[in-house]
Enzyme design. Sequence first.
Site, PDB file in Angstrom:
ATOM      1  N   HIS B 234       0.782  -1.251   0.000  1.00 44.30           N
ATOM      2  CA  HIS B 234       0.000   0.000   0.000  1.00 44.30           C
ATOM      3  C   HIS B 234       0.810   1.296   0.000  1.00 44.30           C
ATOM      4  O   HIS B 234       0.798   2.055   0.961  1.00 44.30           O
ATOM      5  CB  HIS B 234      -1.016   0.009   1.144  1.00 44.30           C
ATOM      6  CG  HIS B 234      -0.530  -0.542   2.468  1.00 44.30           C
ATOM      7  ND1 HIS B 234       0.598  -0.110   3.083  1.00 44.30           N
ATOM      8  CD2 HIS B 234      -1.055  -1.504   3.270  1.00 44.30           C
ATOM      9  CE1 HIS B 234       0.753  -0.766   4.216  1.00 44.30           C
ATOM     10  NE2 HIS B 234      -0.232  -1.620   4.343  1.00 44.30           N
ATOM     11  N   ASP B 307      -6.092  -4.353   0.375  1.00 41.29           N
ATOM     12  CA  ASP B 307      -5.974  -4.119   1.820  1.00 41.29           C
ATOM     13  C   ASP B 307      -7.365  -4.164   2.463  1.00 41.29           C
ATOM     14  O   ASP B 307      -7.675  -3.415   3.388  1.00 41.29           O
ATOM     15  CB  ASP B 307      -5.274  -2.797   2.139  1.00 41.29           C
ATOM     16  CG  ASP B 307      -4.796  -2.735   3.597  1.00 41.29           C
ATOM     17  OD1 ASP B 307      -4.907  -3.754   4.304  1.00 41.29           O
ATOM     18  OD2 ASP B 307      -4.334  -1.668   4.016  1.00 41.29           O
TER      19      ASP B 307
HETATM   20 ZN   LIG Z   1      -0.492  -2.534   5.985  1.00 45.00          ZN
END
Ligand SMILES: [Zn+2]
Lengths: 309, 434
Positions: B234, B307
């Site tokens: 991310h 995520d």
């Molecule tokens: Zn993370």
Amino acid sequence: MTHLLSAADLSPEQAVEVLDTAEQIENSLAGREIKKLPTLRGRTVVNLFYEDSTRTRISFELAAKRLSADVINFSAKGSSVTKGESLKDTALTLQAMGADAVVIRHSASGSPHRLAQWVEGSVVNAGDGTHEHPTQALLDAFTMRKRTGRGPGDDLAGLNVTIVGDVLHSRVARSNVLLLDTLGANVTLVAPPTLLPVGTESWPVKVSYDLDAALPKSDVVMMLRVQRERMNASFFPTEREYSRRYGLDMARVGALGPDAIVMHPGPMNRGMEIASDVADSARSTIVEQVANGVSVRMAVLYLLLGGKA
Amino acid sequence: MTAQTEWLIKGLRPLGNDPVDLHVKDGVIAAIGQDLVLDNDIQTLDATGLVGLPGLVDLHTHLREPGREDAETIETGSRAAALGGYTAVHAMANTDPVADTAGVVEQVWNIGRHVGLVDVIPVGAVTTGLKGERLAELGAMADSAARVRVFSDDGICVGDPGLMRRALEYVKAFDGVIAQHAEDARLTGGAQMNEGVLSGKLGLAGWPSVAEESIIARDCLLAQHVGSRLHVCHVSTAGSVELIRWAKSKGINVTAEVTPHHLLLTEDLAESYDPVYKVNPPLRRGEDVDALREALRDGTIDIIATDHAPHAVEDKECEWAYARPGMVGLEQALSIAIMTLSDGNGAVDWESIARVTSIDPARIGQLTEHGQGLMTGAPASFVLVDPAQSQTVDPARLASKGRNTPYAGLELPGKVVATFLRGTPTVLDGKVTK
Ligand SMILES: [Zn+2]
């Protein structure tokens, strides 16, 4: 206006109206034996305190009682975490009990904004985390207006205010910057660079690291409380170095103009950010600020609740 | 095992190209061609107007089982994944117990196989208990039935540079990769949102970009030094993009992912103090979003990873500071890929979408049965998307147990009509088949 969540919620006219109302209330109570107005009879104000602050709670309590409101003190310190009751559950409970206003103090920034989404009554922010404390800014502005010989209808145009110390963690500083800008004052922040928030360059203020340079131009010096644990987190090296560079002692007071005043939101660390003789001097407004706090909070509750009665 | 089925899928457009028919048999694509004629009794699916993509692969999913089954289970997460067009998801290791032994990863893998909607590939923890002190049994997890190849302490950064070096070196023995959650914890103590003007205004402690960038820089140099493979989870800042671009230009073996929310949302949403927008790393500025989009298009960032981080309602319906960070994302990721990889005239770059949502995630995760494209002989794991339809996100109707979506009420382009996993439909007519 439904809520007072941020000092930025107030337009210049509204801010002056709060100060004027506080002054009217003060005048109408002056000389009275029973310091009580019937204005909010039958209304319920809840003090919802998730964080200890006896002085702020008592100030709000006194303000509500002097307006004849019913006051419920709800000390919820730690309960949201330990008992599993959430802020939302508490909000729904207060809603069911018919609270007209909720005064909330909370260690988490933005909690009053969340609460305002869940209750129908007015929400007054009595300090949220490192975010804001708008009634403190109003009482400070009220004190400044009185002490600088201004009166009803006046704002603070042209007043030079220097705010000194831990701006980064100070909700008092944030609310003051917003309100003083609204009222036309010129604000200078003085602090070590570690205690200034990222982005202050976009705030409506001047920034300086040098207290001695700022003092001669100041009409008002507002000292902020410095917490000793900031030292352990390396925001500054030692207490001694801090008070040498950013503490207000009598020698520094000598650099101020003859009418300049010294303010502090309390509680003070005497000897750290402010020397005892300064705190107790005639320039100091610290005791006055406390008294003005009640008048200003009466004005806020009156304008939020009384106007709609 | 589910019985294999045989399908004739008519008129789909592979990667948006000209329509073809697909013959699916024994779990593989048996034939591709114009106007395929087969026995009458096999099942036929009219896919006219639908775009065919290889089944999506997520390198970064939180399924919460074992430990927080109230927030998500492998089954509910698998349903969400299938509806989102996924055929494989990597389940992050920060469960309770932590997925740091062969036993736990095999358990997760087995439950996933039993559910049978997507391949659930466990990610192994880099360090025991995610404590950052000593290496977990990486080799035992690699050798287990789950065949773990991706290792991550995600949620926490492997902060110790010596330990990170050893982890990178060690996994070379089985072509593993360390997926790093880049966050120097000493720069983010108490952090609640992106550090900047807005955090100062809102009184929320800031998470500075440099906390991510300094770890990425360090880890790229470590990966270069030991000649190993690094994956950056991310990525959220323009500065991180610059560093990864530099590392790739030096030939350093680094790959990177970006989440759908970092491609679409900015920090301004924090102004509501609604914790649905609280995520780690935090939402950043518009400039960062622009840089991330550009990096995804030019290949500096290799893939989109969700995520996906489901949370119980009480963990989000509270004060910002107390809320857990994270958003759900499996069911919306493809839509956001479409939004990001479309040109101004609405033409969608389906080839890039296949690359960033399937082919490259499978390559990074060393999955041989996924991300192969629609070719004769390839496993029949693919997704059929209707680009003409859209979905308005209703949190109450998500298949995930998580209601923490930042897209509530938004109309997102594209709809998954069908998902096939090795020849068996897991989603048909936009509904999970079991
Ligand atoms: Zn993370």
